[in-house]
Enzyme design. Structure first.
Site, PDB file in Angstrom:
ATOM      1  CE  LYS A  90      90.829  -3.279  61.777  1.00  0.00           C
ATOM      2  NZ  LYS A  90      91.415  -4.705  61.793  1.00  0.00           N
TER       3      LYS A  90
ATOM      4  CG  ASP B 298      93.918  -4.367  60.226  1.00  0.00           C
ATOM      5  OD1 ASP B 298      93.815  -5.099  59.479  1.00  0.00           O
ATOM      6  OD2 ASP B 298      94.237  -3.634  58.587  1.00  0.00           O
TER       7      ASP B 298
HETATM    8  P1  NDP Z   1     100.645  -6.527  55.757  1.00  0.00           P
HETATM    9  O1  NDP Z   1     100.907  -5.092  56.368  1.00  0.00           O
HETATM   10  O2  NDP Z   1     101.620  -7.359  56.579  1.00  0.00           O
HETATM   11  O3  NDP Z   1     100.488  -6.618  53.934  1.00  0.00           O
HETATM   12  C1  NDP Z   1      99.934  -5.606  53.658  1.00  0.00           C
HETATM   13  C2  NDP Z   1      99.692  -5.684  52.050  1.00  0.00           C
HETATM   14  O4  NDP Z   1      98.849  -5.190  51.244  1.00  0.00           O
HETATM   15  C3  NDP Z   1     101.187  -5.384  52.118  1.00  0.00           C
HETATM   16  O5  NDP Z   1     101.768  -6.401  50.613  1.00  0.00           O
HETATM   17  C4  NDP Z   1     101.277  -4.283  51.250  1.00  0.00           C
HETATM   18  O6  NDP Z   1     102.198  -3.880  50.611  1.00  0.00           O
HETATM   19  C5  NDP Z   1      99.729  -4.100  50.563  1.00  0.00           C
HETATM   20  N1  NDP Z   1      99.307  -3.415  50.086  1.00  0.00           N
HETATM   21  C6  NDP Z   1      98.954  -1.807  51.204  1.00  0.00           C
HETATM   22  N2  NDP Z   1      98.324  -1.126  51.448  1.00  0.00           N
HETATM   23  C7  NDP Z   1      98.362  -0.993  49.598  1.00  0.00           C
HETATM   24  C8  NDP Z   1      97.887   0.205  49.186  1.00  0.00           C
HETATM   25  N3  NDP Z   1      97.288   0.823  49.257  1.00  0.00           N
HETATM   26  N4  NDP Z   1      97.991  -0.579  47.175  1.00  0.00           N
HETATM   27  C9  NDP Z   1      98.676  -1.261  47.749  1.00  0.00           C
HETATM   28  N5  NDP Z   1      98.776  -3.071  48.107  1.00  0.00           N
HETATM   29  C10 NDP Z   1      98.738  -2.366  49.579  1.00  0.00           C
HETATM   30  O7  NDP Z   1      98.346  -6.375  56.334  1.00  0.00           O
HETATM   31  P2  NDP Z   1      97.720  -7.924  56.495  1.00  0.00           P
HETATM   32  O8  NDP Z   1      98.550  -8.654  55.478  1.00  0.00           O
HETATM   33  O9  NDP Z   1      97.554  -8.010  57.994  1.00  0.00           O
HETATM   34  O10 NDP Z   1      97.131  -7.357  56.015  1.00  0.00           O
HETATM   35  C11 NDP Z   1      95.466  -7.323  54.830  1.00  0.00           C
HETATM   36  C12 NDP Z   1      94.610  -6.978  54.789  1.00  0.00           C
HETATM   37  O11 NDP Z   1      94.255  -7.958  55.006  1.00  0.00           O
HETATM   38  C13 NDP Z   1      94.111  -5.801  55.295  1.00  0.00           C
HETATM   39  O12 NDP Z   1      93.057  -5.705  53.988  1.00  0.00           O
HETATM   40  C14 NDP Z   1      93.618  -6.385  55.752  1.00  0.00           C
HETATM   41  O13 NDP Z   1      92.286  -5.896  56.542  1.00  0.00           O
HETATM   42  C15 NDP Z   1      92.889  -7.645  56.217  1.00  0.00           C
HETATM   43  N6  NDP Z   1      92.948  -8.431  57.728  1.00  0.00           N
HETATM   44  C16 NDP Z   1      93.813  -8.516  57.965  1.00  0.00           C
HETATM   45  C17 NDP Z   1      93.675  -9.549  59.184  1.00  0.00           C
HETATM   46  C18 NDP Z   1      94.945 -10.102  60.127  1.00  0.00           C
HETATM   47  O14 NDP Z   1      95.108 -10.596  61.110  1.00  0.00           O
HETATM   48  N7  NDP Z   1      96.486  -9.491  59.633  1.00  0.00           N
HETATM   49  C19 NDP Z   1      92.440 -10.143  59.489  1.00  0.00           C
HETATM   50  C20 NDP Z   1      91.515  -9.839  58.313  1.00  0.00           C
HETATM   51  C21 NDP Z   1      91.846  -9.185  57.699  1.00  0.00           C
HETATM   52  P3  NDP Z   1     102.915  -2.856  50.455  1.00  0.00           P
HETATM   53  O15 NDP Z   1     104.152  -3.597  52.110  1.00  0.00           O
HETATM   54  O16 NDP Z   1     103.777  -2.264  49.113  1.00  0.00           O
HETATM   55  O17 NDP Z   1     102.752  -1.008  51.405  1.00  0.00           O
HETATM   56  O1  2IT Z   2      90.221  -7.390  60.342  1.00  0.00           O
HETATM   57  C1  2IT Z   2      90.835  -8.114  61.094  1.00  0.00           C
HETATM   58  O2  2IT Z   2      90.072  -9.431  61.459  1.00  0.00           O
HETATM   59  C2  2IT Z   2      91.964  -8.465  62.000  1.00  0.00           C
HETATM   60  N1  2IT Z   2      92.650  -7.080  61.439  1.00  0.00           N
HETATM   61  C3  2IT Z   2      92.249  -9.526  63.520  1.00  0.00           C
HETATM   62  C4  2IT Z   2      92.240  -8.326  63.924  1.00  0.00           C
HETATM   63  C5  2IT Z   2      91.570  -9.692  64.832  1.00  0.00           C
HETATM   64  O3  2IT Z   2      91.410  -8.606  66.606  1.00  0.00           O
HETATM   65  O4  2IT Z   2      92.831 -10.030  65.901  1.00  0.00           O
END
Ligand code: NDP
Ligand code: 2IT
Length: 448
Positions: free
Chosen positions: A129, A169
Site C-alpha cells: 500500500k 484508493d
Molecule cells: P474515494 O476517495 O472515492 O471516496 C472516499 C469517500 O469517503 C468520500 O465520500 C469521502 O468524503 C469519504 N471520507 C474519506 N475520508 C473520510 C473521513 N476521514 N471522514 C468521513 N468521510 C471520509 O475513496 P474510495 O471510495 O476508493 O475508498 C473508500 C474506502 O474503500 C476506503 O476505506 C478504501 O481504502 C476502501 N477501498 C477502496 C477500494 C477501491 O478500489 N477504490 C478497494 C477496496 C477498499 P470526502 O470527499 O468529504 O473526503
Molecule cells: O484497498 C484496496 O483493496 C484497494 N484500494 C484496491 C487495490 C488494488 O490494487 O486494486
C-alpha cells in the site's frame, strides 16, 4: 477484547514495541491475531518458525519527499509512502491513498490488511500500500498532475509489473492513475501496462474495474442473504461515503431490488427515503467534484451536517468511507434499529468496540472489509491478466469473473470458520483462510 493465545500475546507486544505510535496498524494486527488462536493450537509451527512475526514486518518501506509547485508558483512539500509488505504470493499489489491523514501507521494498516485480502481472492498477488498526505481537495487538475508527476519521479524505481503494482484508493481515481502512468512511461521509456491498475479503458484499463469494489461488496452481501434464503428485494440500505466504492455499491443494490436511503461525505449525510438518485450523485461527485450537501439542495432531500449516518434506520449497513467511521454507539443503534447485516466496503471502518457489539448481537451478521471489498483488487488482478496477454475482455465476462470470485470468497470464509470452530464467523473465516495461504507459501520458501 478477545483473549489471545499466550504466545500470540507476546508476538503482539513485540509488534507494539517495534512500531510505536501506529495505532491503526496495531488495530489491524490485533484483529487478525484474535482469529488465530485455533490456528496456532493446531499448527504451532507457524509460531515456531516465526512466520507470524515475519508477516508483521514489511519486506520494505519507502518514505520519500514529494516537492511540487502550486498554481501560484509556491513550492509545496508532501511526504510519499510505499510499504511493500509481502510478496509470497505475487508482486506487491495495493492502492495509493492521497489524504491529509496519511502517515506510516495508516499505510501499514492498509498494507497488512491487503496481504490477507489479496490471498483470499485466490489470485497471484502479494500485499502493499502507499500514498501521501497530499490533500487533493480544492486543487486544480494542473496541481494534481504536477503532484502525481513528482510522486512518480521517486516511486517509479520501486515499481514494475513483476515487482509492485499500485492502484487507486481514497483520493486516487482514474485522473490520478492517468497522470501517474504518463510519468512512469516517460521516465522508463516503456509502455508497461501492467505496472498500474485502474487505467482508462482506452489505454490498458479493464472494464468493471471502476465498479468492482462496490459491485463486489454487494455481490458478497447477496451471498450472505442467499445463505439464509433471503435477497435484496425490498431491503432498506444505508451506504456511507460517496466516493468510488459507495457509488457503485449503491448502483448494484438498486439493480438487485434494494433501496439506498442515505449516503455521506466528510461533512455530513443525506437522507432520501425515495431512494438515492444515483445519476445526480455521480454528476456531483464524479464530474463536478462537489459536496453531498449539494445533493440535498438540488434534490430537496434532507442534509444533516456532521452527525452519524448510522442513526438512519436500515436493514443493511454498508460502511464505504474510511477507517473507524462506525463506533460502538453507532453499532448499538444499528442493532436496536433492526439492522440484519453490516458488511464493510471500506477498510477497517468498524472500531473494535463496534465489532464486539455486532458479534454479541444474535440478530445481525457482520462481514469484514478484507473479504467484502476484495472485488476491487481482484478485478485489478484481472486487469493485470488482460495486460499480460495484450487482450481485453467484455464487461459481461469480467463481471461474471468478479461475481464468481466473490462467491468463492464468501464460501471459503464460511467453510474455514466451520473448520476452525467458529461457525458463521466471516471474520474468523477471512482472517484464517487468508493467513494460511500466505503462511504456507512463506514456509515453503524458507526463511524469507
Ligand atoms: P474515494 O476517495 O472515492 O471516496 C472516499 C469517500 O469517503 C468520500 O465520500 C469521502 O468524503 C469519504 N471520507 C474519506 N475520508 C473520510 C473521513 N476521514 N471522514 C468521513 N468521510 C471520509 O475513496 P474510495 O471510495 O476508493 O475508498 C473508500 C474506502 O474503500 C476506503 O476505506 C478504501 O481504502 C476502501 N477501498 C477502496 C477500494 C477501491 O478500489 N477504490 C478497494 C477496496 C477498499 P470526502 O470527499 O468529504 O473526503
Ligand atoms: O484497498 C484496496 O483493496 C484497494 N484500494 C484496491 C487495490 C488494488 O490494487 O486494486
Amino acid at each position: 477484547m478477545t483473549v489471545l493465545d499466550d504466545r500470540l500475546v507476546s508476538v503482539y507486544d513485540e509488534v507494539l514495541a517495534r512500531n510505536p505510535g501506529e495505532a491503526e496498524f496495531h488495530q489491524a494486527v490485533r484483529e487478525v491475531f484474535e482469529s488465530l488462536t485455533p490456528v496456532v493450537a493446531k499448527h504451532p509451527e507457524y509460531l515456531d518458525s516465526a512466520v507470524i512475526q515475519r508477516l508483521c514486518e514489511p519486506e520494505r518501506q519507502i518514505i520519500f519527499r514529494v516537492p511540487w509547485t502550486d498554481d501560484k508558483g509556491q513550492v509545496q512539500l508532501n511526504r510519499g509512502f510505499r510499504v511493500e509488505f509481502n510478496s509470497a504470493l505475487g508482486p506487491y499489489k495495493g492502492g495509493l491513498r492521497f489524504h491529509p491523514s496519511v502517515y506510516l501507521g495508516i499505510v501499514k494498516f492498509l498494507g497488512f490488511e491487503q496481504i490477507f485480502k489479496n490471498a483470499l481472492t485466490g489470485l497471484p498477488i502479494g500485499g502493499g500500500k502507499g500514498g501521501s498526505d497530499f490533500d487533493p481537495k480544492g486543487r486544480s487538475d494542473a496541481e494534481v498532475m504536477r503532484f502525481c508527476q513528482s510522486f512518480m519521479t521517486e516511486l517509479y524505481r520501486h515499481l514494475g509489473e513483476y515487482t509492485d503494482v499500485p492502484a487507486g484508493d481514497i483520493g486516487v481515481g482514474g485522473r490520478e492513475i492517468g497522470y501517474l502512468f504518463g510519468q512512469y512511461k516517460r521516465i522508463t521509456n516503456r509502455y508497461e501496462s501492467g505496472v498500474l491498475t485502474g487505467k482508462g479503458i482506452g489505454w490498458g484499463g479493464s472494464l468493471v474495474r471502476t465498479e468492482a469494489t462496490g459491485y463486489g461488496t454487494v455481490y458478497f452481501v447477496d451471498e450472505m442473504l442467499k445463505a439464509t434464503g433471503d435477497s435484496f428485494e425490498g431491503k432498506k440500505v444505508v451506504v456511507s461515503g460517496s466516493g468510488n466504492v459507495a457509488i457503485y455499491a449503491v448502483e448494484k443494490v438498486h439493480q438487485l431490488g434494494g433501496t439506498v436511503v442515505a449516503m455521506s461525505d466528510s461533512s455530513g449525510y443525506v437522507v432520501d427515503e425515495k431512494g438515492i438518485d444515483l445519476d445526480l450523485i455521480k454528476d456531483i461527485k464524479e464530474v463536478r467534484r462537489g459536496r453531498i450537501a449539494d445533493y440535498a439542495a438540488e434534490r430537496g432531500a434532507t442534509f444533516v451536517q456532521g452527525g452519524s449516518i448510522w442513526d438512519v434506520p436500515c436493514d443493511i449497513a454498508l460502511p464505504c468511507a474510511t477507517q473507524n467511521e462506525l463506533d460502538e454507539n453507532a453499532a448499538v443503534t444499528l442493532v436496536k434499529n433492526g439492522c440484519i447485516i453490516v458488511a464493510e466496503g471500506a477498510n477497517m471502518p468498524s472500531t473494535p468496540e463496534a465489532i464486539r457489539v455486532f458479534v454479541e448481537a444474535s440478530t445481525l451478521r457482520f462481514a469484514p472489509g478484507k473479504a467484502v471489498n476484495a472485488g476491487g483488487v481482484a478485478t485489478s488482478a484481472l486487469e493485470m491478466q488482460q495486460n499480460a496477454s495484450r487482450d481485453s475482455w467484455s464487461f459481461e465476462y469480467t463481471d461474471q469473473r468478479l461475481a464468481s470470485i466473490m462467491r468463492d470468497i464468501h464460501d471459503s470464509c464460511l467453510a474455514t470458520a466451520d473448520e476452525f470452530g467458529a461457525p458463521g464467523s466471516y471474520t474468523s473465516g477471512a482472517n484464517i483462510a487468508g493467513f494460511i495461504r500466505v503462511a504456507n507459501a512463506m514456509q515453503a520458501m524458507g526463511v524469507i
